[in-house]
Design a protein around this motif. Structure first.
Motif, PDB file in Angstrom:
ATOM      1  N   ILE A 121      15.535   8.515  -7.029  1.00 28.48           N
ATOM      2  CA  ILE A 121      13.991   8.744  -6.440  1.00 28.48           C
ATOM      3  C   ILE A 121      12.885   7.680  -6.956  1.00 28.48           C
ATOM      4  N   ALA A 122      13.314   7.608  -8.493  1.00 31.83           N
ATOM      5  CA  ALA A 122      12.366   6.247  -9.022  1.00 31.83           C
ATOM      6  C   ALA A 122      12.403   5.044  -9.068  1.00 31.83           C
ATOM      7  N   MET A 123      13.387   4.340  -7.672  1.00 33.91           N
ATOM      8  CA  MET A 123      13.920   3.241  -7.547  1.00 33.91           C
ATOM      9  C   MET A 123      12.430   3.514  -6.017  1.00 33.91           C
ATOM     10  N   ILE A 124      12.515   4.544  -5.043  1.00 38.87           N
ATOM     11  CA  ILE A 124      12.027   4.288  -4.041  1.00 38.87           C
ATOM     12  C   ILE A 124      10.872   4.783  -4.253  1.00 38.87           C
ATOM     13  N   ASP A 125      10.118   5.484  -5.267  1.00 37.11           N
ATOM     14  CA  ASP A 125       9.143   6.167  -5.685  1.00 37.11           C
ATOM     15  C   ASP A 125       8.524   4.840  -5.815  1.00 37.11           C
ATOM     16  N   ARG A 126       8.731   4.243  -7.318  1.00 39.24           N
ATOM     17  CA  ARG A 126       8.225   2.742  -6.941  1.00 39.24           C
ATOM     18  C   ARG A 126       8.545   1.785  -6.049  1.00 39.24           C
ATOM     19  N   TRP A 127       8.879   1.945  -4.933  1.00 39.54           N
ATOM     20  CA  TRP A 127       9.029   0.801  -4.223  1.00 39.54           C
ATOM     21  C   TRP A 127       7.511   1.224  -3.178  1.00 39.54           C
ATOM     22  N   ARG A 128       7.208   2.940  -2.931  1.00 36.59           N
ATOM     23  CA  ARG A 128       6.432   3.423  -2.301  1.00 36.59           C
ATOM     24  C   ARG A 128       5.127   3.002  -3.071  1.00 36.59           C
ATOM     25  N   ASN A 129       5.070   2.846  -3.775  1.00 36.65           N
ATOM     26  CA  ASN A 129       3.626   2.885  -4.787  1.00 36.65           C
ATOM     27  C   ASN A 129       3.351   1.412  -4.615  1.00 36.65           C
ATOM     28  N   SER A 130       4.808   0.719  -4.547  1.00 37.89           N
ATOM     29  CA  SER A 130       4.313  -1.008  -4.394  1.00 37.89           C
ATOM     30  C   SER A 130       4.172  -1.229  -3.150  1.00 37.89           C
ATOM     31  N   GLU A 131       4.305  -0.505  -2.456  1.00 36.84           N
ATOM     32  CA  GLU A 131       4.309  -1.159  -0.568  1.00 36.84           C
ATOM     33  C   GLU A 131       2.764  -0.669  -0.619  1.00 36.84           C
ATOM     34  N   ARG A 132       2.306   0.327  -1.289  1.00 35.76           N
ATOM     35  CA  ARG A 132       0.665   1.509  -1.144  1.00 35.76           C
ATOM     36  C   ARG A 132       0.401   0.859  -1.400  1.00 35.76           C
ATOM     37  N   ARG A 133       0.239  -0.582  -2.931  1.00 36.76           N
ATOM     38  CA  ARG A 133      -0.207  -0.644  -3.534  1.00 36.76           C
ATOM     39  C   ARG A 133      -1.009  -2.673  -2.198  1.00 36.76           C
TER      40      ARG A 133
END
Length: 458
Positions: A121-133
């Motif tokens: 989940i932490a990895m997915i969150d990082r990916w989503r944050n990276s995608e959002r940024r």
């Protein structure tokens, strides 16, 4: 049978995943060591108690839905959710649930397989944050941005591209980006881009693109290849920067420079006329004065043509020495391609003119057998420029007793304006003039383009 049961029990006990069995009332029957490790509760604390103890208040409906599906004989595929640890903190888990049946096939409970998904989940969150940024950056920059595959096909445009063109990705996929290019530029732009694509070299070009309103605007465009760890190009990343206003401003500045140049020449003509009407002025002075005004005019023309930016040294030399006519054949010119800044172009141009004039009167160019070598060296890494005028084969060199304005132009002006080392030596073989400076070379080119032309609407 006992051996099979032993293997099942060993499997449950040694599993890295929490294996929890419950009845149809959600009471826990089996709680393995992995469940204790994930949730902090021991088997003694959990067996006989409801599994709802692990479910946050806002997620109790999940258990209702699970029980309903288990009663219907359905499996609940893996899903991500949150459960509570004994100390109260939230644990991210992946849960899968299967119905448990007795020997007669009746559903008597459910088996839950639960994995700690915190890292995932932490990895997915990082990916989503990276995608959002990335989206925030890509969609809010002023440039158009796009990505191509290794074959040159577009795989992504940012929001600015769609806003400008008024087209969607499906349309662009069918027609390609060239569909919005001005027809007068398509062939040239396509050929250059294909060449860069084949060679794997960065691409830069300037061309107009059609907007949703049918108007064309000018864009400076770049693309760079993106390679994987083996060096193979996998994608291309590119941008288009709207420079329409800058081009219009440059055109306007060009017009103003031409007007200033025109007025400056008119002023020079007035000065020349005043000088000719001044009492006591000798013909020799007028000739020298006219020639210097002509040299200054040549410099003005070059600088205006170059928009007061870099001035090619070879062009400056050719124009300043043009007045020599056939005498130019006696000058051997040698030097690498170089561009001077406007201040240096003025100083060096006037100095060369004075040197040539003096040589034509008194030096090597005054006799048919005389010769001049004009050589320059350029060290762009150290921003060093050196130029030397060497005469030979002329009349015997005579050191002048008095120095005039010509010497000022040859020595003092370049020395002061360019912080240069300048020497003028009267050798027995001929005059040698040398200039060295770290303030003469133009800055690296920024890609000066031709003035914009009016473009029709689509």
């Amino acid at each position: 049978m006992m051996e099979v049961e032993y293997h099942y029990a060993a499997l449950i006990e040694s599993s890295d995943d929490a294996i929890i069995a419950k009845d149809l009332e959600s009471r826990i029957i089996i709680w393995n060591p992995a469940a204790e490790r994930i949730f902090g509760f021991s088997a003694r604390e959990m067996i006989g108690h409801s599994i709802r103890r692990l479910i946050p208040e806002g997620r109790q409906q999940e258990e209702d839905d699970i029980l309903a599906r288990i009663h219907a004989g359905e499996r609940v595929g893996e899903f991500y959710t949150e459960r509570l640890h004994k100390d109260g903190h939230t644990v991210h888990v992946a849960v899968a649930v299967s119905p448990v049946r007795d020997k007669r096939g009746n559903i008597i409970g459910a088996s839950k397989n639960i994995r700690d998904a915190s890292q995932r989940i932490a990895m997915i969150d990082r990916w989503r944050n990276s995608e959002r940024r990335f989206r925030m950056l890509a969609d809010n920059i002023t440039q158009f941005a796009w990505i191509l595959g290794a074959d040159g096909r577009v795989t992504w445009f940012n929001r600015r591209w769609y806003e400008f063109t008024g087209l969607n990705f499906e349309t662009m996929s069918v027609h390609g980006p060239m569909w919005v290019h001005h027809p007068d530029h398509v062939e040239r732009v396509s050929a250059k881009f294909r060449r860069c694509l084949e060679l794997g070299e960065p691409w830069e070009d300037l061309f107009p693109l059609r907007g949703a309103n049918g108007d064309y605007r000018w864009f400076l465009s770049h693309a760079v290849p993106v390679a994987d760890e083996t060096g193979a190009i996998t994608e291309w990343f590119g941008t288009n920067t709207d420079i329409t206003e800058q081009r219009q401003q440059a055109e306007h500045i060009g017009l103003l420079l031409n007007e200033v140049n025109h007025r400056s020449k008119n002023m020079l003509m007035k000065i020349r006329a005043i000088a000719r009407r001044t009492h006591g002025v000798t013909p020799a002075f007028l000739e020298s004065f006219d020639r210097r005004l002509s040299s200054l005019s040549v410099n003005q023309d070059i600088l205006v043509r170059q928009n007061w930016r870099e001035v090619p040294l070879s062009e400056l030399v050719a124009l300043q020495l043009r007045f020599l006519g056939e005498g130019q054949r006696q000058i051997a010119i040698d030097g690498a391609d170089a561009a001077l800044n406007p201040r240096a172009a003025e100083a060096v141009g006037m100095a060369l003119y004075e040197l040539a004039t003096n040589s034509l009167k008194y030096g090597a160019l005054s006799v048919a057998e005389g010769a001049v070598t004009l050589h320059w060296d350029v060290d762009t890494a150290n921003n060093h420029f050196a130029i030397q005028w060497t005469e030979r084969g002329g009349p015997a060199t005579v050191i002048p007793q008095n120095t005039g304005f010509g010497t000022t132009l040859i020595l003092d002006v370049p020395r002061q304006s360019l912080n240069a080392e300048v020497s003028l030596d009267y050798h027995s073989t001929g005059v040698i003039w040398r200039l060295e400076s770290h303030d003469a070379l133009a800055s690296p080119e920024t890609g000066g383009q031709s003035p914009p032309k009016d473009l029709p609407r689509a």
